[in-house]
Design a protein around this motif. Structure first.
Motif, short mmCIF file in Angstrom:
data_model
loop_
_atom_site.label_atom_id
_atom_site.label_comp_id
_atom_site.label_asym_id
_atom_site.label_seq_id
_atom_site.Cartn_x
_atom_site.Cartn_y
_atom_site.Cartn_z
N ASN A 86 125.41 118.61 -30.83
CA ASN A 86 123.97 118.61 -31.05
C ASN A 86 123.71 117.86 -32.36
O ASN A 86 124.56 117.88 -33.26
CB ASN A 86 123.42 120.03 -31.18
N MET A 87 122.56 117.23 -32.46
CA MET A 87 122.18 116.57 -33.71
C MET A 87 120.76 116.94 -34.07
O MET A 87 119.89 117.05 -33.19
CB MET A 87 122.32 115.05 -33.58
N VAL A 88 120.55 117.16 -35.36
CA VAL A 88 119.22 117.47 -35.88
C VAL A 88 118.64 116.22 -36.49
O VAL A 88 119.26 115.58 -37.35
CB VAL A 88 119.29 118.60 -36.91
N HIS A 89 117.44 115.86 -36.03
CA HIS A 89 116.83 114.60 -36.45
C HIS A 89 115.35 114.82 -36.76
O HIS A 89 114.67 115.63 -36.12
CB HIS A 89 117.00 113.53 -35.36
N ILE A 90 114.86 114.08 -37.74
CA ILE A 90 113.50 114.25 -38.24
C ILE A 90 112.73 112.93 -38.10
O ILE A 90 113.31 111.85 -38.27
CB ILE A 90 113.51 114.74 -39.71
N ASN A 91 111.46 113.01 -37.80
CA ASN A 91 110.60 111.84 -37.71
C ASN A 91 110.61 111.10 -39.04
O ASN A 91 110.48 111.71 -40.11
CB ASN A 91 109.18 112.27 -37.33
N LEU A 92 110.76 109.78 -39.00
CA LEU A 92 110.91 109.00 -40.23
C LEU A 92 109.63 108.98 -41.05
O LEU A 92 109.68 108.98 -42.28
CB LEU A 92 111.36 107.58 -39.89
N ASP A 93 108.47 108.98 -40.39
CA ASP A 93 107.22 109.03 -41.13
C ASP A 93 107.07 110.38 -41.84
O ASP A 93 106.59 110.44 -42.98
CB ASP A 93 106.03 108.81 -40.18
N THR A 94 107.50 111.45 -41.15
CA THR A 94 107.49 112.78 -41.79
C THR A 94 108.40 112.78 -43.00
O THR A 94 108.05 113.29 -44.07
CB THR A 94 107.93 113.84 -40.77
N TRP A 95 109.60 112.21 -42.82
CA TRP A 95 110.56 112.15 -43.92
C TRP A 95 110.02 111.33 -45.09
O TRP A 95 110.08 111.76 -46.24
CB TRP A 95 111.87 111.55 -43.41
N ASP A 96 109.47 110.16 -44.79
CA ASP A 96 108.97 109.28 -45.85
C ASP A 96 107.78 109.90 -46.58
O ASP A 96 107.51 109.54 -47.74
CB ASP A 96 108.57 107.92 -45.27
N GLY A 97 107.08 110.81 -45.92
CA GLY A 97 105.94 111.46 -46.54
C GLY A 97 106.31 112.58 -47.50
O GLY A 97 105.43 113.12 -48.20
N LEU A 98 107.59 112.93 -47.55
CA LEU A 98 108.05 113.98 -48.46
C LEU A 98 108.26 113.42 -49.87
O LEU A 98 108.62 112.26 -50.05
CB LEU A 98 109.36 114.58 -47.97
N SER A 99 108.08 114.27 -50.86
CA SER A 99 108.42 113.88 -52.22
C SER A 99 109.93 113.76 -52.34
O SER A 99 110.68 114.33 -51.53
CB SER A 99 107.93 114.95 -53.20
N PRO A 100 110.44 113.01 -53.33
CA PRO A 100 111.88 112.94 -53.53
C PRO A 100 112.53 114.32 -53.68
O PRO A 100 113.64 114.54 -53.20
CB PRO A 100 112.04 112.11 -54.80
N GLU A 101 111.81 115.23 -54.32
CA GLU A 101 112.36 116.57 -54.52
C GLU A 101 112.48 117.31 -53.18
O GLU A 101 113.47 118.01 -52.93
CB GLU A 101 111.49 117.36 -55.49
N HIS A 102 111.47 117.15 -52.34
CA HIS A 102 111.54 117.80 -51.03
C HIS A 102 112.61 117.14 -50.15
O HIS A 102 113.28 117.83 -49.37
CB HIS A 102 110.17 117.73 -50.34
N GLN A 103 112.76 115.84 -50.26
CA GLN A 103 113.82 115.18 -49.50
C GLN A 103 115.19 115.71 -49.91
O GLN A 103 116.06 115.97 -49.07
CB GLN A 103 113.75 113.67 -49.70
N GLU A 104 115.39 115.87 -51.20
CA GLU A 104 116.65 116.42 -51.69
C GLU A 104 116.88 117.83 -51.16
O GLU A 104 117.99 118.20 -50.77
CB GLU A 104 116.64 116.42 -53.22
N ALA A 105 115.81 118.62 -51.13
CA ALA A 105 115.92 119.98 -50.61
C ALA A 105 116.26 119.99 -49.13
O ALA A 105 117.08 120.80 -48.67
CB ALA A 105 114.61 120.73 -50.85
N VAL A 106 115.66 119.10 -48.36
CA VAL A 106 115.95 119.02 -46.93
C VAL A 106 117.42 118.70 -46.70
O VAL A 106 118.09 119.31 -45.85
CB VAL A 106 115.05 117.97 -46.23
N MET A 107 117.94 117.74 -47.44
CA MET A 107 119.35 117.36 -47.24
C MET A 107 120.30 118.48 -47.68
O MET A 107 121.34 118.69 -47.04
CB MET A 107 119.65 116.07 -48.00
N ALA A 108 119.95 119.20 -48.73
CA ALA A 108 120.79 120.33 -49.15
C ALA A 108 120.76 121.44 -48.11
O ALA A 108 121.79 122.06 -47.80
CB ALA A 108 120.31 120.85 -50.51
#
Length: 328
Positions: free
Chosen positions: A234-256
């Protein structure tokens, strides 16, 4: 550490790491075709709990297990790419028609242990990431299924038992392999399996002990034959526009948080088969583990066509992935 223990640790830490920069409220619906007790659902829950911790509750995920939001795995790539879903946990075998790289994890008898399955994923990670990017998405993590076996009303320990058997497969590789073994394979999405078992549309199912136990297959079938056919992903994938709309801090949190979910599933899969077998035997199922090596050799030979067709479709890219996997 089991799921309850992991969630408890996460719960204790909620709020401790929150910073003022996490202020906005973001709500995501997350699709998963499989049951809420599946190993992949566990990873999803770890992910959302960790994300809530790291963002102080700023990003909230509502889980939709068992296909309850209306999308099957085969639909989820388009749904996330189009923005109908912000994020999904998808069994990738049905996506082989979009790009054959998604059929890599289920190539018969290529990766039969968690260590081999993770090594194979890492060898192909950049290829998966490129396909998701081409479809307006970002790959967050991958998680394995325990090895696939054969659920049936009888032991399936030789080619004679397999001949003419109406057996559900989960992607093109399984269909090709079982056709070559003279079975009568029928490719079905997970949501369609139990209804087809109930009506006699299929008599057997190629899937893991994990998947069958979550769906209570013992209500329809009473034998499981351990053939260790493959460990699909299985793979977990996120919409790129949703991802790009996140702040850098939120992106870091998502990856963690993604790493926490991924690590949990890969660690859990090591002991999952034994837990599944114990549950199945408690339900008076027969679990056959001493399979005739000659039957396994025959299945390996039957799978050769699927492997050859995959290499033709993927060309130099596929060869490079397999070379990297074999060399490590």
């Amino acid at each position: 550490m089991n799921l309850k223990q992991t969630l408890a640790v996460v719960g204790v830490a909620v709020g401790m790491a929150a910073q003022p920069l996490f202020a906005a409220d973001i709500n995501w619906d997350m699709a998963n075709e499989y049951n809420d007790t599946s190993i992949h659902a566990e990873g999803d829950k770890i992910f959302s709990a960790k994300l809530a911790e790291l963002t102080g509750g700023a990003i909230k995920i509502t889980h939709h297990f068992g296909g309850s939001i209306g999308f099957k795995s085969k639909d989820q790539l388009d749904a996330v790419g189009d923005g109908a879903l912000p994020i999904a946990d998808t069994y990738v075998g049905p996506l082989g028609g979009i790009d054959p790289v998604f059929l890599l994890p289920s190539l018969p008898f290529l990766a039969k242990t968690p260590e081999e399955a993770r090594k194979l994923f890492e060898a192909a990670r950049s290829g998966y990431e490129a396909v998701f990017a081409d479809n307006n998405q970002k790959l967050l993590w991958a998680s394995p299924w325990p090895p696939s076996g054969i659920w049936a009303k009888k032991p399936v320990g030789d080619l004679e038992a397999l001949a003419g058997l109406k057996i559900r497969t989960y992607d093109a590789n399984g269909t090709i392999t079982l056709q070559e073994a003279n079975a009568a394979p029928i490719q079905l999405s997970w949501a369609d399996v139990v209804p087809q078992l109930s009506t006699g549309g299929v008599e057997a199912v190629l899937t893991s002990a994990e998947a069958g136990a979550n769906a209570k297959f013992w209500e329809h079938l009473d034998h499981f034959t351990e053939v260790n056919y493959a460990m699909p992903l299985n793979m977990v994938h996120i919409n790129l526009d949703t991802w790009d709309g996140l702040s850098p801090e939120h992106q870091e949190a998502v990856m963690a948080a993604a790493k926490a979910g991924e690590d949990h599933v890969w660690q859990s899969v090591v002991t999952r088969v034994g837990e599944n077998y114990a549950q199945m035997q408690a339900e008076e199922m027969t679990v056959v583990t001493d399979v005739d090596p000659a039957f396994l050799a025959a299945l390996l030979e039957a799978g050769q066509k699927a492997r050859e067709e995959w290499l033709v479709k993927t060309g130099d890219v596929g060869k490079a992935i397999l070379d990297a996997y074999m060399s490590n």
